[in-house]
Enzyme design. Structure first.
Site, PDB file in Angstrom:
ATOM      1  N   ARG A 182       0.827  -1.216   0.000  1.00  0.00           N
ATOM      2  CA  ARG A 182       0.000   0.000   0.000  1.00  0.00           C
ATOM      3  C   ARG A 182       0.859   1.263   0.000  1.00  0.00           C
ATOM      4  NH1 ARG A 182      -2.260  -3.808  -1.197  1.00  0.00           N
ATOM      5  NH2 ARG A 182      -4.184  -4.705  -0.349  1.00  0.00           N
ATOM      6  N   SER A 232     -11.425  -3.658   2.169  1.00  0.00           N
ATOM      7  CA  SER A 232     -10.760  -3.788   3.470  1.00  0.00           C
ATOM      8  C   SER A 232     -10.585  -2.407   4.084  1.00  0.00           C
ATOM      9  CB  SER A 232      -9.393  -4.461   3.309  1.00  0.00           C
ATOM     10  OG  SER A 232      -9.542  -5.776   2.820  1.00  0.00           O
ATOM     11  N   GLU A 302      -7.110   1.868   5.681  1.00  0.00           N
ATOM     12  CA  GLU A 302      -6.768   1.831   4.261  1.00  0.00           C
ATOM     13  C   GLU A 302      -7.644   2.827   3.506  1.00  0.00           C
ATOM     14  OE1 GLU A 302      -6.847  -1.739   1.051  1.00  0.00           O
ATOM     15  OE2 GLU A 302      -5.622  -2.053   2.811  1.00  0.00           O
TER      16      GLU A 302
END
Length: 307
Positions: A182, A232, A302
């Protein structure tokens, strides 16, 4: 102040001159452009349809001192109920061209990653199977090095064409992008992705389809795909799994208003219907606080917050 003297109007006129009347929307509800299905209005919502238009739009915003945000598919975004005071530049609505040269597939930034995966399958090109269920844009996927089920963008990305702050374009090879979990140079340096080129391999379309069908089945079994969410909600903390921590903390099913920790997969905060952004944020913050209290681990969202 009379309505005709609104301070945003000079910028609005300039943007309409760049992208056309029909591609500038005023007070556009962001609930229609995010997978969470929540969010108030953006002052201006602009759809550029070429790299030149995108560059000119960003330049106009910067010269006017206006806040701006580049939007892909809105799949990792929570926009506040008050909306966004500035310009949403909707790359995902306009920059959607795809070209294929042998085993190389080049997608403009707004292309849906799932559609790129489907197209690769139809062409007998293997490598993007992992992306068959990721509801983001190609630009967003490069921004966060999107991945799932053991695959990620870094595995197949060859290069990206980016727009630099001075308005020039540059092609950056995958080894220049600092891709990690990420993480990317695109995000850390605020680069604007114009297009991405993927290096794929020739494969059997039936085998590629079988792999994608298997991944889709696994997703449908484990994830609350029937409800609005941003996928998520939390990044994977080192040495742990976010969903397990949340479940072990007794938070599965925790609810504020219409927002809830999914009963199907604790790693997802979902909109059960009628949730507000305030509801969603309250659930996220409670989960963070409670997991940290019980296990000493601070979960990092996230999801990106806007407005």
């Amino acid at each position: 102040m009379p309505e005709s003297e609104s301070p945003r109007e000079p910028l609005e006129w300039r943007l309409r001159a760049i992208v056309g009347e029909e591609n500038v929307l005023v007070d556009e509800p962001m609930s229609e452009h995010t997978t969470f299905k929540v969010g108030g209005p953006a002052d201006l919502y602009v759809i550029p349809e070429s790299f030149d238009e995108l560059r000119e739009v960003l330049l106009a915003c910067d010269e006017a001192g206006a806040r701006r945000f580049l939007l892909g598919r809105g799949s990792d975004l929570l926009v506040s109920d008050e909306g966004y005071r500035g310009v949403i530049v909707a790359v995902g609505d306009g920059l959607v061209g795809v070209s294929v040269d042998g085993t190389q597939m080049t997608c403009q930034a707004g292309v849906d990653l799932r559609e790129a995966s489907e197209m690769a399958c139809e062409l007998g090109l293997s490598g993007l199977e992992f992306a068959c269920g990721i509801p983001g844009s190609v630009g967003g996927a490069c921004f966060m090095n999107a991945g799932a089920y053991g695959g990620c963008v870094a595995d197949v990305l060859e290069s990206v064409r980016v727009l630099l702050p001075d308005g020039s374009q540059e092609a950056l090879g995958v080894d220049e992008l600092d891709l990690g979990y990420r993480r990317s140079r695109v995000a850390s340096e605020g680069l604007v992705v114009l297009s991405a080129t993927f290096g794929l391999e020739k494969g059997d379309p039936e085998k590629i389809r079988a792999t994608m069908d298997d991944l889709t089945h696994r997703r449908e079994e484990k994830q609350p795909l029937e409800m609005a969410s941003a996928g998520s909600t939390f990044k994977r903390p080192e040495g742990h799994f976010a969903g397990k921590l949340i479940m072990d903390a007794g938070l599965q099913g925790y609810r504020v208003g219409g927002a809830e920790v999914s009963r199907k997969h604790a790693g997802f905060v979902v909109n059960t219907g009628g949730a507000t952004a305030t509801d969603v944020r309250a659930v996220i913050e409670h989960v963070q606080d409670e997991v940290e209290r019980q296990f000493g681990v601070r979960l990092e969202p996230e999801v990106r917050f806007l407005g």
